[in-house]
Enzyme design. Structure first.
Site, PDB file in Angstrom:
ATOM      1  N   TRP A 297       0.856  -1.178   0.000  1.00  0.00           N
ATOM      2  CA  TRP A 297       0.000   0.000   0.000  1.00  0.00           C
ATOM      3  C   TRP A 297       0.896   1.232   0.000  1.00  0.00           C
ATOM      4  CZ3 TRP A 297      -0.355   4.021   3.626  1.00  0.00           C
ATOM      5  CH2 TRP A 297      -1.242   5.031   3.229  1.00  0.00           C
TER       6      TRP A 297
ATOM      7  N   GLU B 293      -3.085  -2.925  -2.571  1.00  0.00           N
ATOM      8  CA  GLU B 293      -4.241  -2.334  -1.887  1.00  0.00           C
ATOM      9  C   GLU B 293      -4.596  -0.954  -2.439  1.00  0.00           C
ATOM     10  OE1 GLU B 293      -3.529  -1.613   2.266  1.00  0.00           O
ATOM     11  OE2 GLU B 293      -5.618  -1.099   2.685  1.00  0.00           O
TER      12      GLU B 293
ATOM     13  N   LYS C  70      -7.096   2.612  -2.606  1.00  0.00           N
ATOM     14  CA  LYS C  70      -7.684   3.530  -1.644  1.00  0.00           C
ATOM     15  C   LYS C  70      -8.430   4.629  -2.376  1.00  0.00           C
ATOM     16  CE  LYS C  70      -6.594   5.914   2.657  1.00  0.00           C
ATOM     17  NZ  LYS C  70      -5.602   6.189   3.685  1.00  0.00           N
TER      18      LYS C  70
ATOM     19  N   ASP D 209      -9.771  -3.135   1.341  1.00  0.00           N
ATOM     20  CA  ASP D 209      -9.860  -2.570   2.694  1.00  0.00           C
ATOM     21  C   ASP D 209     -11.260  -1.992   2.860  1.00  0.00           C
ATOM     22  OD1 ASP D 209      -9.822  -0.531   4.779  1.00  0.00           O
ATOM     23  OD2 ASP D 209      -7.644  -0.759   4.828  1.00  0.00           O
TER      24      ASP D 209
ATOM     25  N   HIS E 280     -11.872   1.815   2.471  1.00  0.00           N
ATOM     26  CA  HIS E 280     -11.276   2.529   1.335  1.00  0.00           C
ATOM     27  C   HIS E 280     -12.210   2.791   0.163  1.00  0.00           C
ATOM     28  CE1 HIS E 280      -6.775   1.761   2.398  1.00  0.00           C
ATOM     29  NE2 HIS E 280      -7.464   2.317   3.373  1.00  0.00           N
TER      30      HIS E 280
ATOM     31  N   HIS F  11      -8.505  -6.246   4.232  1.00  0.00           N
ATOM     32  CA  HIS F  11      -8.165  -5.414   5.383  1.00  0.00           C
ATOM     33  C   HIS F  11      -9.488  -5.087   6.048  1.00  0.00           C
ATOM     34  CE1 HIS F  11      -3.846  -3.696   4.913  1.00  0.00           C
ATOM     35  NE2 HIS F  11      -3.887  -4.980   5.172  1.00  0.00           N
TER      36      HIS F  11
ATOM     37  N   ASP G 219     -12.176   8.890   8.456  1.00  0.00           N
ATOM     38  CA  ASP G 219     -11.230   7.877   8.940  1.00  0.00           C
ATOM     39  C   ASP G 219     -11.603   6.496   8.425  1.00  0.00           C
ATOM     40  OD1 ASP G 219      -9.123   6.738  10.474  1.00  0.00           O
ATOM     41  OD2 ASP G 219     -10.638   6.010  11.868  1.00  0.00           O
TER      42      ASP G 219
ATOM     43  N   ASP H 117     -10.133   3.710   9.563  1.00  0.00           N
ATOM     44  CA  ASP H 117      -9.477   2.715  10.414  1.00  0.00           C
ATOM     45  C   ASP H 117     -10.004   2.615  11.843  1.00  0.00           C
ATOM     46  OD1 ASP H 117      -7.298   2.111   8.376  1.00  0.00           O
ATOM     47  OD2 ASP H 117      -7.064   4.256   8.643  1.00  0.00           O
TER      48      ASP H 117
ATOM     49  N   ASP I 180      -7.075  -4.205   9.845  1.00  0.00           N
ATOM     50  CA  ASP I 180      -6.382  -2.928   9.650  1.00  0.00           C
ATOM     51  C   ASP I 180      -7.153  -1.803  10.317  1.00  0.00           C
ATOM     52  OD1 ASP I 180      -4.789  -0.868   8.925  1.00  0.00           O
ATOM     53  OD2 ASP I 180      -5.373  -0.833   6.816  1.00  0.00           O
TER      54      ASP I 180
END
Ligand code: RNT
Ligand code: ZN
Length: 419
Positions: free
Chosen positions: A185, A226, A228, A259, A262, A286, A294, A296, A326
């Site tokens: 990533w 990965e 995003k 993810d 993302h 992820h 955010d 995460d 993640d």
């Protein structure tokens, strides 16, 4: 209490059996699926390389006391978390968590020996390791570009780091007898609208091709890429978008990493699983939770997590999808964050394994969408908790309600002493 729990489990089994669900089979499968714990939850993605701050458009907010400052502390915290987690696990390391004696080694010179302590630790505990090159939190990533950087020398530095990362991962895979999944990533993007998107994406393709030029056995290392949507301070453009990596991974035989934080807020990765599985032999997840800007937050047992696990089970893809976590939260007890997010992930997996799949498929095949909806809704209040606590008991870890006191003790003893 013990008797109550046993009774609750027996009653739960009856309820699931009435729907033709084999609880024992679900328990057995739930125990074997590995979940990879992200080491970076333990110290807010700081690592041990320098005192520099986190960059790359990601952020860990909060300053809860007791964060791990050394590799030994991080391993102790991981061990405490693992002691409270049922099932099999792996640990995912980032390059900035290298653990060695002597003067600092630049990232593009990191090698397997700098991770020997981790390998020895993982071997002693029967854990697999996964790996990530760290293409952020570094002076050469200060302008938000790494593998797609317009400057050839800067690009070359990151290419060397990524090449070395694959060798480190392969050494881990070799030593532990299970391939490491190396996830690539990079933060590359821009705050404002770029004039030339094609150029930076073309550079990223070329850099990645150099990174992957060396043949490494899939028995030792598997590469994942990965995508995003955007990063903080990189709101207008991300070089490695979803379409970019779909094309790249598909054409180069790499794993696609999805993810959950993302994508656009109403776009879910659960829906992508079945589509991607038709074209990719293997995927990396992820598992995370996006909240506004955010991507995460600690994984919660919410509809999307459940939908994701349903898809893995419904597609019969548990052996084709690598489950990695993640999230990073610095505002609560960091060890508890691991425990909460990981237990939720496995709890959702167990719930998915308990789904009356055959009955739902039958209703769907017969066009009885009323019956399908009724059963899907009623499934939500089936006695999952009783099965989960029995699962924890068999796995010799505390059930719900019983692990938090252990963690509070760890906090009062070990974490408090780190002030
Ligand atoms: C960032 C990506 C990436 C990182 C870790 C630390 O948005 O999700 O996976 O979170 O590498
Ligand atoms: Zn991620």
């Amino acid at each position: 209490m013990k008797n109550c729990e046993q009774n609750a489990f027996a009653l739960a089994c009856e309820r699931y059996a009435a729907l033709n669900v084999d609880v024992e089979k679900a328990l057995a499968t739930a125990a074997t699926v590995p979940i990879s714990l992200q080491c970076w939850q333990g110290d807010d993605v700081a690592g041990f390389e320098s005192k520099g701050s986190l960059s790359g458009g990601i952020a860990a907010t909060g300053n809860y006391p007791g964060k791990a400052r050394t590799a030994d502390e991080l391993r102790a915290d991981l061990e405490q978390a693992l002691a409270l987690l049922p099932g099999r696990h792996r640990v995912s390391l980032h390059a900035i968590y290298a653990d060695y004696e002597g003067p600092g080694v630049p990232r593009d010179e990191l090698a397997p020996e700098h991770f020997q302590n981790w390998i020895d630790w993982a071997r002693a505990r029967g854990l697999g390791l996964d790996f990530n090159p760290t293409c952020f939190s570094h002076p050469l990533a200060a302008d938000g570009l790494t593998l797609a950087h317009p400057d050839a020398a800067t690009r070359a530095f990151w290419i060397r780091h990524c090449q070395g990362s694959r060798r480190i991962a392969a050494a881990m895979g070799r030593a532990l007898g299970t391939p490491a999944v190396t996830n690539f990533w990079i933060p590359d993007g821009s705050k404002d609208t770029p004039a030339d998107r094609y150029g930076s994406r073309e550079r990223l393709v070329q850099s990645l091709d150099e990174v992957f030029a060396e043949k490494i056995s899939p028995a030792e290392n598997l590469d994942a890429v990965e995508s995003k949507l955007f990063g903080i301070g990189l709101e207008s453009y991300t070089v490695g978008s979803h379409e970019f990596y779909m094309g790249y991974a598909l054409s180069r035989g790499k794993l696609l990493c999805l993810d959950s934080g993302h994508f656009h807020p109403t776009e879910t990765i659960s829906d992508k699983i079945s589509a991607a599985l038709l074209f990719f032999p293997e995927l990396l997840l992820h598992v995370s939770r996006g909240v506004r800007w955010d991507s995460d937050h600690v994984v919660a047992l919410n509809d999307e997590l459940q939908a994701l696990m349903f898809e893995l089970v419904r597609c019969d893809a548990l052996d084709r999808v690598h489950i990695g976590l993640d999230f990073f939260d610095a505002s609560i007890n960091r060890v508890a964050a691991w425990v909460i997010g990981t237990r939720n992930t496995r709890k959702a997996l167990l719930a998915a394994l308990l789904e009356p799949r055959e009955e739902l498929r039958r209703l769907e095949a017969e066009g009885d969408f009323t019956g399908r909806l009724a059963l899907m809704e009623e499934f939500k209040t089936m006695p999952l908790g009783a099965v989960w606590n029995e699962f924890c008991r068999r796995q010799e870890v505390p059930g719900d309600g019983a692990w938090m006191p252990i963690l509070r003790k760890y906090e009062a003893g070990v974490l408090a002493a780190r002030q």
